[in-house]
Design a protein around this motif. Structure first.
Motif, PDB file in Angstrom:
ATOM      1  N   ALA A 119      -7.790  -4.252  -9.553  1.00 16.47           N
ATOM      2  CA  ALA A 119      -6.558  -5.033  -9.643  1.00 16.47           C
ATOM      3  C   ALA A 119      -5.660  -4.515 -10.746  1.00 16.47           C
ATOM      4  O   ALA A 119      -5.332  -5.236 -11.694  1.00 16.47           O
ATOM      5  CB  ALA A 119      -6.893  -6.506  -9.865  1.00 16.47           C
ATOM      6  N   ASN A 120      -5.231  -3.251 -10.626  1.00 20.17           N
ATOM      7  CA  ASN A 120      -4.364  -2.689 -11.668  1.00 20.17           C
ATOM      8  C   ASN A 120      -3.172  -1.984 -11.025  1.00 20.17           C
ATOM      9  O   ASN A 120      -2.647  -2.466 -10.022  1.00 20.17           O
ATOM     10  CB  ASN A 120      -5.156  -1.787 -12.619  1.00 20.17           C
ATOM     11  CG  ASN A 120      -6.260  -1.021 -11.907  1.00 20.17           C
ATOM     12  OD1 ASN A 120      -6.212  -0.803 -10.700  1.00 20.17           O
ATOM     13  ND2 ASN A 120      -7.263  -0.601 -12.644  1.00 20.17           N
ATOM     14  N   GLY A 121      -2.731  -0.866 -11.536  1.00 17.68           N
ATOM     15  CA  GLY A 121      -1.478  -0.273 -11.099  1.00 17.68           C
ATOM     16  C   GLY A 121      -1.540   0.395  -9.736  1.00 17.68           C
ATOM     17  O   GLY A 121      -2.613   0.615  -9.161  1.00 17.68           O
ATOM     18  N   LEU A 122      -0.365   0.744  -9.234  1.00 16.17           N
ATOM     19  CA  LEU A 122      -0.254   1.424  -7.952  1.00 16.17           C
ATOM     20  C   LEU A 122      -0.974   2.767  -7.985  1.00 16.17           C
ATOM     21  O   LEU A 122      -1.766   3.097  -7.093  1.00 16.17           O
ATOM     22  CB  LEU A 122       1.232   1.618  -7.617  1.00 16.17           C
ATOM     23  CG  LEU A 122       1.577   2.239  -6.267  1.00 16.17           C
ATOM     24  CD1 LEU A 122       1.120   1.348  -5.137  1.00 16.17           C
ATOM     25  CD2 LEU A 122       3.090   2.471  -6.177  1.00 16.17           C
ATOM     26  N   GLY A 123      -0.719   3.554  -9.025  1.00 18.24           N
ATOM     27  CA  GLY A 123      -1.384   4.840  -9.146  1.00 18.24           C
ATOM     28  C   GLY A 123      -2.888   4.702  -9.323  1.00 18.24           C
ATOM     29  O   GLY A 123      -3.655   5.554  -8.873  1.00 18.24           O
ATOM     30  N   ASP A 124      -3.326   3.609  -9.977  1.00 15.69           N
ATOM     31  CA  ASP A 124      -4.753   3.385 -10.169  1.00 15.69           C
ATOM     32  C   ASP A 124      -5.470   3.232  -8.831  1.00 15.69           C
ATOM     33  O   ASP A 124      -6.599   3.706  -8.660  1.00 15.69           O
ATOM     34  CB  ASP A 124      -4.978   2.140 -11.029  1.00 15.69           C
ATOM     35  CG  ASP A 124      -4.455   2.304 -12.439  1.00 15.69           C
ATOM     36  OD1 ASP A 124      -4.787   3.311 -13.075  1.00 15.69           O
ATOM     37  OD2 ASP A 124      -3.702   1.439 -12.897  1.00 15.69           O
ATOM     38  N   LEU A 125      -4.819   2.556  -7.890  1.00 18.76           N
ATOM     39  CA  LEU A 125      -5.425   2.422  -6.561  1.00 18.76           C
ATOM     40  C   LEU A 125      -5.474   3.771  -5.859  1.00 18.76           C
ATOM     41  O   LEU A 125      -6.475   4.115  -5.219  1.00 18.76           O
ATOM     42  CB  LEU A 125      -4.632   1.424  -5.719  1.00 18.76           C
ATOM     43  CG  LEU A 125      -5.159   1.218  -4.293  1.00 18.76           C
ATOM     44  CD1 LEU A 125      -6.574   0.647  -4.304  1.00 18.76           C
ATOM     45  CD2 LEU A 125      -4.225   0.332  -3.488  1.00 18.76           C
ATOM     46  N   VAL A 126      -4.413   4.548  -5.993  1.00 21.71           N
ATOM     47  CA  VAL A 126      -4.362   5.847  -5.315  1.00 21.71           C
ATOM     48  C   VAL A 126      -5.476   6.766  -5.809  1.00 21.71           C
ATOM     49  O   VAL A 126      -6.166   7.403  -5.002  1.00 21.71           O
ATOM     50  CB  VAL A 126      -2.982   6.511  -5.507  1.00 21.71           C
ATOM     51  CG1 VAL A 126      -2.982   7.932  -4.954  1.00 21.71           C
ATOM     52  CG2 VAL A 126      -1.896   5.689  -4.808  1.00 21.71           C
ATOM     53  N   VAL A 127      -5.696   6.844  -7.120  1.00 20.90           N
ATOM     54  CA  VAL A 127      -6.709   7.773  -7.624  1.00 20.90           C
ATOM     55  C   VAL A 127      -8.120   7.343  -7.240  1.00 20.90           C
ATOM     56  O   VAL A 127      -9.044   8.157  -7.243  1.00 20.90           O
ATOM     57  CB  VAL A 127      -6.614   7.978  -9.148  1.00 20.90           C
ATOM     58  CG1 VAL A 127      -5.285   8.572  -9.538  1.00 20.90           C
ATOM     59  CG2 VAL A 127      -6.876   6.680  -9.905  1.00 20.90           C
ATOM     60  N   ALA A 128      -8.293   6.076  -6.869  1.00 19.75           N
ATOM     61  CA  ALA A 128      -9.604   5.593  -6.438  1.00 19.75           C
ATOM     62  C   ALA A 128      -9.820   5.756  -4.935  1.00 19.75           C
ATOM     63  O   ALA A 128     -10.921   5.474  -4.443  1.00 19.75           O
ATOM     64  CB  ALA A 128      -9.771   4.120  -6.815  1.00 19.75           C
TER      65      ALA A 128
ATOM     66  N   ALA B 278      -0.414  11.917  -2.855  1.00 19.97           N
ATOM     67  CA  ALA B 278      -1.316  11.438  -1.814  1.00 19.97           C
ATOM     68  C   ALA B 278      -0.747  11.585  -0.409  1.00 19.97           C
ATOM     69  O   ALA B 278      -1.509  11.642   0.559  1.00 19.97           O
ATOM     70  CB  ALA B 278      -1.682   9.981  -2.081  1.00 19.97           C
ATOM     71  N   VAL B 279       0.575  11.646  -0.290  1.00 24.28           N
ATOM     72  CA  VAL B 279       1.176  11.859   1.039  1.00 24.28           C
ATOM     73  C   VAL B 279       1.481  13.333   1.283  1.00 24.28           C
ATOM     74  O   VAL B 279       2.089  13.684   2.296  1.00 24.28           O
ATOM     75  CB  VAL B 279       2.448  11.003   1.236  1.00 24.28           C
ATOM     76  CG1 VAL B 279       2.121   9.522   1.146  1.00 24.28           C
ATOM     77  CG2 VAL B 279       3.552  11.386   0.244  1.00 24.28           C
ATOM     78  N   GLY B 280       1.056  14.207   0.352  1.00 30.46           N
ATOM     79  CA  GLY B 280       1.149  15.643   0.573  1.00 30.46           C
ATOM     80  C   GLY B 280       2.391  16.318   0.047  1.00 30.46           C
ATOM     81  O   GLY B 280       2.676  17.461   0.412  1.00 30.46           O
ATOM     82  N   THR B 281       3.130  15.644  -0.834  1.00 33.46           N
ATOM     83  CA  THR B 281       4.363  16.215  -1.374  1.00 33.46           C
ATOM     84  C   THR B 281       4.093  16.895  -2.716  1.00 33.46           C
ATOM     85  O   THR B 281       3.435  16.314  -3.582  1.00 33.46           O
ATOM     86  CB  THR B 281       5.424  15.119  -1.552  1.00 33.46           C
ATOM     87  OG1 THR B 281       5.691  14.524  -0.282  1.00 33.46           O
ATOM     88  CG2 THR B 281       6.720  15.688  -2.117  1.00 33.46           C
ATOM     89  N   PRO B 282       4.597  18.112  -2.931  1.00 28.86           N
ATOM     90  CA  PRO B 282       4.435  18.778  -4.234  1.00 28.86           C
ATOM     91  C   PRO B 282       5.105  17.977  -5.354  1.00 28.86           C
ATOM     92  O   PRO B 282       6.133  17.323  -5.132  1.00 28.86           O
ATOM     93  CB  PRO B 282       5.127  20.124  -4.028  1.00 28.86           C
ATOM     94  CG  PRO B 282       5.100  20.355  -2.556  1.00 28.86           C
ATOM     95  CD  PRO B 282       5.249  18.995  -1.938  1.00 28.86           C
ATOM     96  N   THR B 283       4.526  18.050  -6.549  1.00 32.35           N
ATOM     97  CA  THR B 283       5.061  17.291  -7.677  1.00 32.35           C
ATOM     98  C   THR B 283       5.109  18.131  -8.947  1.00 32.35           C
ATOM     99  O   THR B 283       4.279  19.018  -9.154  1.00 32.35           O
ATOM    100  CB  THR B 283       4.214  16.025  -7.961  1.00 32.35           C
ATOM    101  OG1 THR B 283       2.910  16.409  -8.407  1.00 32.35           O
ATOM    102  CG2 THR B 283       4.085  15.140  -6.742  1.00 32.35           C
ATOM    103  N   VAL B 284       6.094  17.818  -9.779  1.00 30.23           N
ATOM    104  CA  VAL B 284       6.180  18.326 -11.145  1.00 30.23           C
ATOM    105  C   VAL B 284       6.297  17.105 -12.036  1.00 30.23           C
ATOM    106  O   VAL B 284       7.192  16.274 -11.836  1.00 30.23           O
ATOM    107  CB  VAL B 284       7.407  19.241 -11.346  1.00 30.23           C
ATOM    108  CG1 VAL B 284       7.542  19.633 -12.812  1.00 30.23           C
ATOM    109  CG2 VAL B 284       7.313  20.472 -10.469  1.00 30.23           C
ATOM    110  N   ALA B 285       5.378  16.975 -12.996  1.00 29.26           N
ATOM    111  CA  ALA B 285       5.403  15.774 -13.828  1.00 29.26           C
ATOM    112  C   ALA B 285       4.954  16.092 -15.246  1.00 29.26           C
ATOM    113  O   ALA B 285       4.192  17.026 -15.478  1.00 29.26           O
ATOM    114  CB  ALA B 285       4.512  14.684 -13.221  1.00 29.26           C
ATOM    115  N   VAL B 286       5.445  15.271 -16.173  1.00 28.63           N
ATOM    116  CA  VAL B 286       5.125  15.409 -17.584  1.00 28.63           C
ATOM    117  C   VAL B 286       4.147  14.299 -17.972  1.00 28.63           C
ATOM    118  O   VAL B 286       4.368  13.131 -17.655  1.00 28.63           O
ATOM    119  CB  VAL B 286       6.391  15.333 -18.449  1.00 28.63           C
ATOM    120  CG1 VAL B 286       6.057  15.623 -19.904  1.00 28.63           C
ATOM    121  CG2 VAL B 286       7.450  16.314 -17.941  1.00 28.63           C
TER     122      VAL B 286
END
Length: 379
Positions: free
Chosen positions: A38-47, A305-313
């Protein structure tokens, strides 16, 4: 009775020598599974890899995610390892709500738990944290078998793995899945994209011929936000790109600063979208994008998770636990100092209250180079 710790390969360790024993079996006669996350959106994705492993190991069982309101919005009508979502109220130490929302009382918590206890779970899995509070909440369900991580001093479920700092969350939850006889087969999260997602995104950002770059400047923790004018400058360096800057209502000022940085470099306006996209619409837009630029945030995780390339800091702290584990389609820039732009307090040293960037020391030239490199690869 507590079981011994379990490794990522799903094998128990002998107490003295750590010699691998037999793989951990599944729990027998499991029909209903509860997973606390029960935490963030990204937390669910990484699990998600761990959740999918549990689904594969228990194909006939119903899986209930004890999650957050945004999880319910994300998973409604979407193929996933989860059969249903029950929203967890704001419980002390176990919450995904703004601090302004008060915790529920013990009486309110008991009222929330009661029907779940009657519902009857054969297996309850805590994928929420170190277990100091979350394992106690798990125990309230009175499931036949419990599993979860446990930090030193936290209550230990029937099957458990040690919770230690600086372990990547995907690997952590894959280890936990192995502890219930569900070894995971991958580390890259996946999220299905539906026709409704795409339609909702097209209502806000119509289709065009030019390749699409999405810039998302926000994050739950303001310290994770890279200076927005620089994100605009980076996006402006991508020849031929149609740039869309997106954010929620609370991101309006950040979106405006990205647009200013883009304008300064490109001499034209990007498309800006503030608060107009539903969560399915955001998923659809990220899936349509050729590249997403931003910070360590839920939308960055969804994009990957949907297959899109990313650049992030990322800050040095979040690099360890949630950064993408592969680099072919993902570029990760890291602030190794991770100190507040105002006072210099590092992110792992406490909260200073300034709400300023702790990734500002990453040179914009490095971010631009990474984006150009990935853009050339993508095109």
């Amino acid at each position: 009775m507590n079981a011994p710790p379990v490794s990522a390969a799903g094998r128990t360790h002998a107490p003295a020598l750590g010699v691998p024993a037999d793989p951990v079996p599944t729990v027998p006669d499991v029909h209903r599974i509860a997973v606390l996350r029960a935490n963030g959106l990204g937390d669910l994705v990484v699990a998600e890899p761990a959740l999918s492993a549990v689904r594969a190991a228990y194909p006939e069982a119903e899986i209930t995610l004890l999650g957050a309101p945004h999880h319910q919005a994300l998973l409604a009508g979407r193929p996933s390892p989860v059969d249903r979502v029950v929203v967890v109220p704001p419980v002390k130490g176990v919450r995904a709500y703004p601090h302004s929302v008060p915790n529920v009382s013990e009486e309110e918590l008991d009222a929330w738990v009661a029907p779940l206890r009657v519902y009857g779970f054969d297996l309850a899995i805590q994928m929420h944290g170190g277990g100091g509070n979350s394992n106690r909440l798990l125990d309230r369900l009175e499931a036949r078998v419990t599993a979860g991580t446990a930090a030193p001093g936290a209550p230990r479920p029937d099957r458990w793995v040690p919770y230690t700092p600086y372990q990547h969350d995907t690997l952590r939850w894959n280890e936990l899945a192995a502890a219930v006889g569900a070894p995971a087969s991958r580390v890259e999260p996946r999220l299905s994209v539906t026709a409704d997602d795409l339609a909702a995104s097209l209502d806000v950002v119509p289709a065009a011929d030019d390749p699409l770059v999405v810039v998302h400047p926000g994050a739950t923790d303001a310290r994770r936000c890279y200076p927005e004018e620089r994100l605009g400058d980076v996006a402006a360096s991508l020849d031929g790109a149609r740039v869309v800057v997106v954010g929620g209502e609370s991101d309006a000022e950040r979106v405006a600063r990205v647009a200013q940085g883009f304008r300064t470099t490109a001499g034209r306006e990007p498309l800006t979208v503030v608060g107009a996209l539903s969560l399915p619409g955001l998923v659809g837009l990220l899936a349509r994008a050729d590249l997403v630029i931003g910070n360590d945030s839920g939308p960055r995780h969804v994009a990957g998770a949907v297959g899109t390339p990313t650049v992030a800091v990322f800050t040095y702290a979040n690099l360890a636990d949630v950064a993408p584990l592969t680099r072919v389609w993902h570029r990760v820039l890291v602030s190794w100092h991770g100190g507040c732009q105002v006072c210099g307090l590092r992110v792992l040293e406490g909260w200073c209250g300034h709400g300023a960037s702790a990734t500002h020391d990453v040179p914009v030239s490095d971010v631009r180079e990474a984006a150009l490199d990935l853009w050339a690869q993508r095109m």
